[in-house]
Design an enzyme around this catalytic site. Structure first.
Site, PDB file in Angstrom:
ATOM      1  CG  ASP A  61     169.437  26.749 188.289  1.00  8.06           C
ATOM      2  OD1 ASP A  61     168.916  27.841 188.034  1.00  8.06           O
ATOM      3  OD2 ASP A  61     170.667  26.567 188.302  1.00  8.06           O
ATOM      4  CG  HIS A  85     162.367  32.192 190.953  1.00  8.59           C
ATOM      5  ND1 HIS A  85     161.823  32.661 192.124  1.00  8.59           N
ATOM      6  CD2 HIS A  85     163.579  31.699 191.286  1.00  8.59           C
ATOM      7  CE1 HIS A  85     162.682  32.458 193.115  1.00  8.59           C
ATOM      8  NE2 HIS A  85     163.753  31.886 192.627  1.00  8.59           N
TER       9      HIS A  85
END
Length: 457
Positions: A41, A69
């Site tokens: 992340d 993503h």
């Protein structure tokens, strides 16, 4: 063979150079790699999106649809899990390597979902290339993942916090040599069916509560086989040709991150693949000399999803503020991310493994409201400084973090577009990180859009 006849076996005129050792080395294109340097992340998708605009091929080399993503283009937010996020570049080929595990329903679902959002995925089937050596995730792998998590919870009182996408079970099948690959699916379907039935039976005996509709599954898989067949290629040969043909920009998009690596991460709270630089070679079938720049993506603070050691975690107002301001929720699971200060010990360790040539520092703007910012600079165990990052989780849970406190800047940086425009203390924060790690910072992220990435060199 005489020199004027050329060297045999060098496709597309690859040049053979004699080296000091007398061996032949191929000079060709190199791949640029983008890797997560923390627990995921970090904003890899944004860096990839930036580089993918000039790429000819964008590759995934490991993981499956457990990755998440997000890429924002023309105010449209695309979510990618299995597809390389570079697929939104209409001029690039998206390549899924042999190290990736593929859940076919998930692949098509993801593409169709993103197709509805904007123009980015139009014609995606013609731009996707899949290695014939990639393993297939079946629905029963995903169901087994859920059962395993339940068993861990019941037996040990805690689970691993997996995404339940079948990633662990399919990599287990791969290691046990009972898995099925894309090349099996698209060749003789009756042979594939026999092996599928055998694998399903094995899973049924391991997990009696597992419900598997074998005929229904095979019917769906046959439909997928027809759709996916034009996309499946010999990945090793395909990339070899690309590396040794005319100049090409080849980009590798890492999923997960260094501290989630099966070997080097905070085991057992890790993923089931190598998400460090070694996974690029094994997950694509390319030699190490084909690896060029390795960019590490680092969030300006640290986050982690699920359980596991987290030395710089802040279970306080600071942690809550980072969580709220940073919208720290997992793309794949929607789980809240745990938040803490930047950890330089962890980043040095990630650099030892990956050899980053430069970094992208993301989400600097989240720190805009702080009057002072802490950075973890070293670990102590029983009052003694340790020079390494502990492998043992119990030890890592016990480390005492030593912090350096830096002044904040209390200024909104969201609209800053050059390094010079940043507040003085924000510049100092960036330079401090560079100096401590000995790695140049190439990009700084101050927002969600493409334009909010400041390039330094």
């Amino acid at each position: 063979m005489s020199a004027e006849n050329g060297s045999p076996g060098l496709p597309n005129g690859g040049v053979c150079c004699a080296t000091d050792s007398g061996r032949c080395s191929l000079v060709g294109n190199k791949v640029t790699v983008v890797l997560g340097a923390q627990w995921g992340d970090e904003g890899k998708g944004k860096v990839v999106d930036l580089l993918a605009q000039d790429a000819d091929i964008v590759c995934r080399c490991q993981g499956g649809n457990n990755a998440g993503h997000t890429v924002v283009v023309d105010s449209v937010e695309y979510d990618f899990h299995l597809l390389p996020s570079g697929i939104i570049n209409q001029n690039a080929i998206a390549f899924i390597g042999n190290g990736v595990v593929i859940h076919l329903p998930g692949l098509f679902e993801e593409a169709e979902k993103n197709l509805k959002k904007g123009q980015g995925l139009v014609g995606w089937e013609k731009r996707l290339c899949i290695s014939d050596r990639a393993h297939i995730v079946f629905d029963f792998h995903q169901a087994a993942d859920g059962i395993q998590e339940q068993q861990r919870q019941e037996q040990a009182g805690k689970n691993l916090g997996t995404t339940k996408k079948g990633i662990g079970p399919v990599y287990s099948s791969k290691a046990a040599r009972s898995g099925l690959r894309m090349c099996d699916l698209v060749s003789d379907f009756s042979e594939f069916s026999q092996r599928f039935k055998l694998l399903a039976k094995q899973y049924k005996s391991m997990y009696p509560s597992l419900e598997i509709d074998i005929d229904g599954e095979l019917k769906k898989l046959q439909d997928y086989a027809d759709r996916v067949k034009p996309m499946v290629k010999d990945g090793v040969y395909y990339l070899y040709e690309a590396l040794h043909g005319p100049p090409k920009n080849i980009l590798v998009e890492g999923a997960n991150a260094a501290l989630l690596d099966i070997d080097f991460g905070t085991y057992p709270f890790v993923t089931s693949s190598n998400c460090t630089v070694g996974g690029v070679c094994t997950g694509l079938g390319i030699p190490p000399q084909s690896v060029g720049d390795v960019y590490g993506v680092v969030k300006a603070y640290t986050t982690r999803v699920g359980i596991g050691a987290f030395p710089t975690e802040q279970n306080n107002d600071t942690g809550e503020m980072l969580q709220t301001r940073g919208h720290e929720y997992g793309v794949t699971t929607g789980r809240k991310r745990r938040c803490g200060w930047l950890d330089l010990v962890l980043l040095r360790y990630a650099h030892m493994i990956n050899g980053f040539t430069a970094l992208a520092l993301t989400k600097l703007d989240i720190l805009d409201v702080l009057s002072e910012i802490k950075v973890g600079v070293s670990y102590k165990i029983d009052g003694k400084k340790i020079p390494h990052f502990p492998a043992n989780q119990e030890v890592l849970n016990r480390v005492e973090v030593e912090y350096e406190t830096l002044p904040g800047w209390n200024t909104d940086t969201c609209n800053v577009r050059t390094f010079e425009e940043l507040p003085e203390n924000a510049k100092k924060y960036v330079r401090y990180i560079e100096l401590e790690l000995g790695i140049p910072i190439k990009w700084i992220g101050v927002g969600k859009s493409r334009e909010s990435m400041i390039q330094l060199f």
